[in-house]
Structures are given as C-alpha cells and as structure tokens.
Design an enzyme around this catalytic site. Structure first.
Site, mmCIF file in Angstrom:
data_model
loop_
_atom_site.group_PDB
_atom_site.id
_atom_site.type_symbol
_atom_site.label_atom_id
_atom_site.label_comp_id
_atom_site.label_asym_id
_atom_site.label_seq_id
_atom_site.Cartn_x
_atom_site.Cartn_y
_atom_site.Cartn_z
ATOM 1 C CD GLU A 160 18.540 -11.702 -7.729
ATOM 2 O OE1 GLU A 160 17.933 -12.269 -6.820
ATOM 3 O OE2 GLU A 160 18.204 -10.598 -8.187
ATOM 4 N NE ARG A 216 4.886 1.507 -1.236
ATOM 5 C CZ ARG A 216 5.769 1.515 -0.250
ATOM 6 N NH1 ARG A 216 6.890 2.147 -0.406
ATOM 7 N NH2 ARG A 216 5.531 0.895 0.879
ATOM 8 C CG ASN A 238 0.343 1.995 3.876
ATOM 9 O OD1 ASN A 238 -0.734 2.012 3.300
ATOM 10 N ND2 ASN A 238 1.439 2.551 3.383
ATOM 11 N N GLY A 239 -0.564 -1.202 6.993
ATOM 12 C CA GLY A 239 -0.278 -2.007 8.180
ATOM 13 C C GLY A 239 -1.444 -2.923 8.488
ATOM 14 C CG HIS A 284 23.035 -35.662 -4.713
ATOM 15 N ND1 HIS A 284 23.530 -36.888 -4.355
ATOM 16 C CD2 HIS A 284 24.121 -34.839 -4.814
ATOM 17 C CE1 HIS A 284 24.846 -36.821 -4.217
ATOM 18 N NE2 HIS A 284 25.227 -35.585 -4.508
ATOM 19 C CD GLU A 294 11.298 -11.084 -8.395
ATOM 20 O OE1 GLU A 294 10.923 -10.424 -7.433
ATOM 21 O OE2 GLU A 294 12.376 -10.886 -8.986
ATOM 22 C CE LYS A 331 15.044 -10.050 -9.946
ATOM 23 N NZ LYS A 331 15.794 -9.742 -8.755
ATOM 24 C CD1 TRP A 360 -0.303 -5.348 -3.677
ATOM 25 C CD2 TRP A 360 0.022 -6.331 -1.705
ATOM 26 N NE1 TRP A 360 0.356 -6.536 -3.890
ATOM 27 C CE2 TRP A 360 0.574 -7.151 -2.706
ATOM 28 C CE3 TRP A 360 0.116 -6.749 -0.373
ATOM 29 C CZ2 TRP A 360 1.194 -8.364 -2.422
ATOM 30 C CZ3 TRP A 360 0.734 -7.954 -0.095
ATOM 31 C CH2 TRP A 360 1.262 -8.751 -1.117
ATOM 32 C CE LYS A 420 12.086 -1.997 -5.486
ATOM 33 N NZ LYS A 420 12.971 -3.051 -6.011
ATOM 34 C CB CYS A 441 -0.860 0.033 1.249
ATOM 35 S SG CYS A 441 -1.840 -1.443 1.463
#
Ligand code: F6R
Length: 607
Positions: free
Chosen positions: A480, A27, A99-100, A503, A487, A484, A73, A602, A2
């Site tokens: 990483e 975000r 927010n929260g 394995h 995502e 990417k 959000w 974000k 948010c």
C-alpha cells in the site's frame, strides 16, 4: 471515471449542472460538456480539458430549467471537444450522456451509417443518440426503452429531448445512476456527491431500469415497460463532508480525518463486557458463522492490499484459513466456490466493476459474500448477502487513505466477532477491543510527526526508485505504501516481502535506491533487522517505520518514523499512516496534482 449529472426543476439548470460537475471532478476526467433545453431548443456545449474550459465557452445567457452534463474519461476515441459528451442525433434535438461501454457499438455504428445517419464522434455513446431518435415511440421514455433493446453492454445513461423539455430520462445497466429528490426539483447523477447540495433523499436505480424524471416526481419501469415502485433513502453524509474546507487537498483532509473516521467505524459496535463486536448487517447467525471453514477477501488496488493485511488479522484471531485475492483476476480463473467459504468483497466506492463482477461470480455459483463498503446504497453493498459499512465519510481524493484504515478496522471487527464465536477468549477479545478504541488517539499522535516526514520526503523526492518491505501483514502495508508513492508522486516504487529481497531485488539496492521498511517490534523483529543489515551492506538508505526504543534499528536506519504500539494484529493500521504522509509530502515537494493524479480515476466502473 466519467461522471453524469442532470437537473429538472424550477431553478436555473446551468449553475446547478456545473456545480455537480465540479463535485465529480475527483473521479478523473479529460473533457466535459452540457446540454440544456432552452426556449430556442436544445443547446450543447463541450470542451476538452478542465471544467473551467467549458465554463469559459458558455454564453452569458443560457437560460434553462432542464439539462444534463458530463465529465468524460476517454475509452472510445481520444479526449477532444468532438468526443466529449453530450452527443446528439442528426437533427440535434436529442442529447445523451453515458457512462459504460456499448459492446456492439461498432456494429450499430455501421448500421446507422448505412441508413444515412451522420456520426460526428469516435465514441460508442453517439450511436445511442441516433438510435433513440429513430426508435419511434409515443414519448422519450418509450424511445429510450426501444433503443436500449438493441444495445449490448453497460450503461448509466441520461437523455433529454427538446420536444419534452419538462423531463429527463435515465437508464441503468451496470453503471450507477442515482436520483436526488429535492423540493419541486429532481436531479440525477452517477454519484451522490453531485446531488448533495440540492437533494436530501436518493433513489438508486437497479440494472435494466428506466426512469422518467420531472420536477414533480419520477416513474420507473423495467426495460420491458413493467412499472416498478422504488423507495427513497436519506443521503447518509452531510454536504460539508464533501468540501475541502481549509485543507489544500482532499487527500490531506482525508488523512487527517482518520481518527474521526475510525471512531465512526467503531461506534456502537464494541461491547466491552464480553469483549465482542456487534455487526448488525452481516445477516449470518452464529451457527452460520461456525460453519465457515475458509475466508477469502476480494478487492482491487488498495482494497486488495487491505485484504492482504486483513487476511492476517482474520487468520490470527479466528484460526480460520484466510487469504486475499485481486478481485480483478478472480473470475477469469473460473474459481471453485465452496459453500463453507465466506467471501468478503472490499470496496470503498462499492462500484468497482471488477469487484462487482467477483461478487456476482461467487453468488452465481451459490457462495455467500459479505461486503466491506464505504458508500451506502452502492451496487456492491446492495448485491452482497450482508456486510459492514466503513462509515469513513466521503473519500474524494483519488488515492485512498481513510478507506484503507477503516477497512482494516472493519476487518478487525469481523475478526473479533468471528473469533469470539470460536476460540478467542473473553480476555483476548477485551484486549483487542481496548486496542481498537485506542487507535484514533494513536493516529492523532502519528499525524503530529508531519514535519519529520516532510524532511524525509524532501530527500526521497529526488530518487527515481524506492523499495518498500515488510513481513507478514507488514508486506500488505509495504504494498500500500509503494502504491501511494507511485500514484501521486510518480516515483517508481516496488514492494517486497522483506525475506524475498535477497532472492533477486537486492541486485538493485544501492545508495540511489532507498528502502522504506515496515518494522514493528513483534516476533519477526530480529528477522527484519537482518533484512536491514543486507540493505546497509549495499549502502542502501533505510527509512524505517517502527516502534520506539531499539538502538540497533536506529543504527541501521537513516530515518526512523516512530508509531505508537498497538496489539500486533492492529499494528499495520498505524504503520500505514506514515506511508500515506510520506507519499503526500513527496508529491507536494514535486508539485504533483495530488488529488487527481495522471491517468487515474476514482471508482473504476469499467472493466
Ligand atoms: C488507490 C486506490 C485504488 C482503489 C481501487 C478499488 O489509492 O484508490 O487502488 O483502492 O480502485 O476501489 P474501491 O475501493 O472503490 O473498490
């Protein structure tokens, strides 16, 4: 996550609020809304979907100089017009954006319903508007303070009341709130990005603080109404840095900015005479650092993967046992905190709730934490004992790129600093230092390989699954790279240490499942070739990210993306860049929303 923006001043509030919302789009959000104090009272408009939906719903003439706005959000209640913020009390005179998470929201809701309040949304935020309206108090500040007395949970909260159209009241507990000071105007937001066009200086609220903001200034108190003096600091990054410029996506821009970002991370920190790194913000003397017996890096997502790579750098250059752990799990296993362990929290945003909780866990138990953080003044930066700023510049795309490389540069600087206090010789220090200085130019070289990577992506994009493999620090790069790709292209990708392939996962290697292999020409090169042989024997396609010149590698791989050589400890920095480009080009080829991938946000400021 948010986003909040509020404005009080002498300009038209609506365009400023909308511009602020657009700056917070990165975000991630599912609905938006705003509330303004007009001559005719409080007016609230909300819409599910993109901010454009809200814009089309706004009346042509919506004149006001005080207002608040929000991008939501969803956490409590589905994304919908009804659940979008702002939320109002029964009479519609008070509006709240938040927010929260209000942990006792359900209990408060039941109490309010029993008292005859009419609640119209499924959100925990709406209870705040009702509580504030019924809290009594001489003014809005006092009503907010009283209402917050009943709240358990986290909030970054901004409130307007049509009876006090000259002010906004904001409060913070666990979710960022920053004030922007302009010329006879003030802004408030959850993120500096929303303020940059109108403010040059900012004030960060701390937990359990309440602020009353007017065009002419602000006054801050604790929740218990004790006055507090707050000082303003300049906004570190210029407004243009927040713009996409000629680039199609922020992610592309941020990938391309890496040479300059790395230069900024290094600037003023290298001393070639002694082969050392100067890190002014550590707040630890050479004597303190000599006592360090162990290092633990903490971070979430890409920051954690940077930690995994960084642990190898630190251990190699300092010979101090080092490991990395996911900050999101750290506190739940009641970790033993040792005095001679140096904890390092990594966070681009400096606001990730799980990383912040890990920092607090360490400090509560008497440990010392350094932060490697990008956003100056962010909560993690302020709560750590010391740290290193990345200076990467604002990272807007959800998928982290330049912050990853700059984190590794900062870890390398820390390793150099610690190493030279211990056993790293001046000549070895100098070699690392020279290699660090070469990185920007080498990244520029990699960025010229875009056409080749696009061609590889053109084939990769039609696959459902991919493996990423690497050894030692290369495994962190593989993690990483896989992250990417997942995502932003939504192709399923899994990373394995190359030696683990046989394995279990080898069962899935087939002509349909390509493997991206991180293969630096280092002391593990021959071992890596054996892993590639195993893949080839199952006719698995191989995309190698490698150094130039080995015919056997070229024979084993379908594609070799060549990166320049650095010092072995720094090779992972360069090897990461092609994985970013590969994910980006796949996502573009598949027509994905690169900067705002589905389900992601974000800066994850909730647990
Ligand atoms: C991935 C990504 C996330 C973040 C993670 C931590 O591209 O961006 O995995 O790395 O949410 O964020 P910060 O670094 O802000 O703490």
């Amino acid at each position: 996550m948010c986003g909040i923006v509020g404005y009080v001043g002498n300009q038209e509030a609506v365009p400023i609020l909308l511009e602020g919302l657009h700056r917070l789009e990165y975000r991630g959000y599912d609905s938006s809304g705003l509330a303004v104090c007009t001559r005719g009272g409080l007016k609230v408009h909300k819409a599910e979907g993109k901010i454009q939906q809200l814009e089309t719903r706004l009346p042509k003439r919506l004149k006001a100089t005080t207002g608040i706005a929000h991008t939501r959000w969803a956490t409590h209640g589905e994304p919908s017009d009804r659940n979008a913020h702002p939320h109002t009390d029964c009479t519609g005179r008070i509006a709240v954006v938040h927010n929260g998470i209000i942990e006792n929201g359900a209990e408060l809701r039941a109490r309010l319903l029993a008292a005859g309040h009419e609640l119209r949304s499924d959100t925990d935020t709406e209870v705040l508007a009702h509580l504030i309206a019924s809290a009594g108090g001489a003014d809005l500040e006092e009503s907010v303070r009283r209402a917050l007395g009943a709240i358990e949970g986290t909030y970054g909260l901004v409130v307007v009341d049509e009876r006090f159209p000259d002010r906004i009241v904001a409060a913070r507990n666990g979710s960022p709130v920053v004030l922007g000071i302009g010329e006879r105007e003030m802004l408030v937001a959850s993120d500096v990005a929303a303020l940059v066009r109108h403010a040059e200086r900012v004030v960060y609220l701390d937990d359990r603080e309440v602020v009353s903001i007017r065009a002419s200034g602000f006054s801050t108190t604790t929740l218990e109404a004790e006055p507090i003096e707050k000082s303003a600091t300049p906004i570190p990054w210029k407004v243009e840095l927040y713009d996409r410029g000629a680039h199609e996506h922020f992610m592309r821009k941020e990938i391309e900015e890496q040479p300059e970002a790395v230069e900024r991370s290094l600037r003023g920190r290298l001393d070639a005479r002694f082969g050392i790194a100067h890190l002014g913000g550590l707040n630890l003397s050479a004597r303190d650092l000599l006592e360090v017996r162990r290092i633990k890096l903490l971070g979430c997502g890409s920051a954690y993967y940077a930690g995994l790579v960084g642990a190898h750098m630190l251990e190699r250059l300092t010979r101090i046992p080092t490991d990395a752990e996911a900050a999101s799990e750290f506190r739940y296993r009641s970790p033993v905190i040792e005095k001679d362990t140096l904890y390092v929290a990594i966070s681009q945003s400096g606001e990730t709730a799980d990383t912040l909780a890990a920092v607090r866990e360490v400090r509560r138990k008497g440990g010392r934490v350094l932060g490697i953080v990008n956003v100056v003044g962010s909560t993690i930066a302020r709560e750590c004992d010391g740290g290193i700023y990345m200076h990467a510049g604002p990272e807007v795309a959800v998928a982290s790129t330049k912050a990853f490389t700059c984190t590794l540069v900062c870890v390398a600087l820390l390793a150099l600093h610690l190493g030279r206090i211990r056993d790293l010789s001046p000549s070895d220090g100098k070699r690392i230092l020279d290699a660090l200085e070469r990185l920007p130019e080498q990244i520029r070289t990699i960025l010229t390989a875009t056409d080749q990577i696009r061609a590889v992506a053109e084939r990769l994009k039609d696959r459902n699954d991919a493996f990423f493999i690497g050894r030692a620090a290369g495994y962190g790069v593989a993690l990483e790279g896989a992250q990417k790709l997942k995502e932003i292209s939504y192709i399923h990708a899994e990373a394995y240490p190359a030696s683990e392939l046989k394995h279990g996962p080898l069962a899935l290697v087939s002509p349909e499942t390509p493997t991206v292999a991180i293969v630096p020409n280092d002391d593990l090169f021959e071992k890596s070739l054996s892993s590639l042989e195993e893949i080839r024997a199952r006719r698995g396609p191989v995309i190698a990210i490698a150094h130039n010149g080995d015919a056997r590698l070229h024979a084993l791989a379908d594609d070799v993306i060549v990166v320049p050589r650095s010092e072995p400890v720094l090779d992972p920095i360069l090897m990461t860049v092609p994985t970013q480009l590969l994910a980006y080009e796949c996502a573009i080829a598949l027509g994905r929303d690169v900067d705002q991938p589905r389900n992601l946000a974000k800066s994850v400021t909730v647990e």
